[in-house]
Design an enzyme around this catalytic site. Sequence first.
Site, mmCIF file in Angstrom:
data_model
loop_
_atom_site.group_PDB
_atom_site.id
_atom_site.type_symbol
_atom_site.label_atom_id
_atom_site.label_comp_id
_atom_site.label_asym_id
_atom_site.label_seq_id
_atom_site.Cartn_x
_atom_site.Cartn_y
_atom_site.Cartn_z
ATOM 1 C CG ASN A 128 18.669 9.761 -28.844
ATOM 2 O OD1 ASN A 128 19.343 8.826 -29.235
ATOM 3 N ND2 ASN A 128 18.774 10.975 -29.341
ATOM 4 C CG ASP A 138 7.182 18.655 -35.342
ATOM 5 O OD1 ASP A 138 6.210 18.783 -36.111
ATOM 6 O OD2 ASP A 138 7.328 17.683 -34.585
ATOM 7 C CB CYS A 167 2.567 14.384 -37.912
ATOM 8 S SG CYS A 167 2.689 12.680 -38.521
ATOM 9 C CG HIS A 226 6.165 13.129 -35.405
ATOM 10 N ND1 HIS A 226 4.966 13.705 -35.750
ATOM 11 C CD2 HIS A 226 6.937 14.129 -34.922
ATOM 12 C CE1 HIS A 226 5.002 14.999 -35.473
ATOM 13 N NE2 HIS A 226 6.190 15.284 -34.969
#
Length: 684
Positions: free
Chosen positions: A395, A355, A274, A332
């Site tokens: 979340n 991303d 990542c 991440h």
Amino acid sequence: MEDLSIQYVNLEKSENLERHRTEGFSSSDTLVVRRGAPFRLSLQLKGRPFNPKTDSLRIKVMLGRLYMIIPVTFSTRVSSSQWKAYTDPEGLNLQSPSIFISSPASASVGCYKFQLSVFTKDGQQKCAFGKFILLCNPWCNEDAVYIPFEDQREEYVQNDSGLLFMGTAANLVSRPWSFDQYEPGILETCLNVLQASPQHQSNSKVDYLSRNNPVYISRIVSAMINCEDDRGVLKGNWSGNFKEGVTPSMWTGSGEILRQWAQSGFSPVKYGQCWVFAAVMCTVMRVLGIPCRVVTNFNSAHDTNGNLVIEEYYSETGLKLNNSKDSIWNFHLWVECWMTRPDLGSGMDGWQVLDPTPQERSAGVFCCGPAPVKAVRDRRIDLLYDIPFVYAEVNAAVQTIIVSQGRVHSLSKDTERVGSLICTKAVGFPRLQNITGDYKCIKSPTSTLSSRSSTISEDSTIRRASSSKGVLVFLTLKKTPIAGEPIRFTVKVMNKHHVTKMMKVHLNAQAKEYHHTLSNTFWEDHGVIQLAPMEVKVLHQQILPAQYQGMVGENLVNLAVVLVDMASQEHALASKEFNITNPQLTIQIADEDSIVPDKEQMATVAFTNPFSQPVSGVLTVAGAGLIQGKVHFRMLPLHPGKRVERRITFTPSMVGTKMLQASLSLAENNSSIRGFKMFFVNRA
């Protein structure tokens, strides 16, 4: 007199690069300018002088098969919405006239060709040809990527080095990274990321027209950094087997990855994870002129079924199990890009999540975003793009389950662990900026953490204490674990019953990779304790270096304690995931206040062995704009407590904030020790 002809066109590179803040791209053979601002060309004419009354100039600007013909006028008024070419009548040199070309603030990004023609009164046409690269312009307030503060533009567009935050929220690791956008060939390679995309290959005309929009550009780049659907830059690998390529942790900058991709004819580079995907995308976006920063989300959820709950399973002896398709990554990394979002209406401009790590498909393609950070915070899952996925990453709740022989013994839910810290590098300083509040509503203010912090907050040391109907258990680290020292912790057990309790105590430590993969137990302890009514007991434990060295390396530790009530068979669990702090390399620079371009400087890299056994390895030193490529040194076995120094030279090529970084890859325990030094290169 000989008739008028064009001898050559001077691109006035020095002047234009400075005016467009593209001096870093001076190694490119092509003029590099930004949209929404004029740049100057000067003609050297041969024969008679230019006659403004009878001669005329015209410029044909071409992007692929698209073109526009622009007459050169004597009006210096420019428009932000259309191409314009003009010459200043007051300063007109008839033998060497200057021509200004101004592109709209919404012009497409790419490599343009131009044809400059002179038409004489008798109909003759004389031509000259050239090319220029056009980038987005965050200095132009009519550009969709305009960002209002100069220090932000310096950090998010011009800075060619930075820090990536890894480890855990309680024990941050600052990893230096060279974005390398000004290294030779990187600009052209970043443009080839757009050229090699499926969208360009299938319909270049539509692709070129769409490149005026940073939303479109960023979505293309997000997909092209990984290679799951195209001829992308990087191949992801989380298997632990990197024999066919480079171990992701060995990369130190984007330049070598992008160069390898270009030199191989656009074959994916092996391998990325990542932070590598995010850092390479950051390079591409900064090159294209779109403000970009790398962001770390600590305890990042990957919610595969969309229920906003991540299940974690433990055995009754404290072994964490790989029983769930959902996962939590200890950290991440993704990127944020700054742009307006006219497609979403007002209120969604600003930072957008993108991303490039291939996790889930978006509209059939492995990419993610742009998702407005404001939309994530407000849970506007009706908006584009991929907001439900990003919302879950920061979340989701964590449900912890103890299982034995297929039966569920205990359930507990934690709603605060996921997205516990979201951060990026601070503007102008080598420390983090806490941006958690941009993504989610925080119940209580979180103090700003130093990237060098070695303290652990109470919330992070005591992990999810749980109860067995009146028996509470707490797991607390005594201090941040340091390589070469014992891991010391306490287990606090509280009996809130008015009867005596006999409890089995199971302690278990496993090495785990940040992306969820767990290994077998490397340390465990089991026993029985008796608790009198309302008694509190504190058990002091330690894991010796010999018990974890060679097992953990750069991975993390999952430590768990399970209590079992021997009478009722009720269970309670507390767990903690943490990283072990490695020593750092130190870098000192002689005459740090007098560093100027093109003058050789001396630096000293030093390392003291804190381990209980000798170590050896390879020292690698790099620095964008300081050292061409990398410099490698082999380090002979260094005994415990001994210090080694290595002097290196470097020559800055340009003014600005620069970073020298070093890494020592240790052969003995499969880990790397890093260090960096940021400093300013002054004008001579």
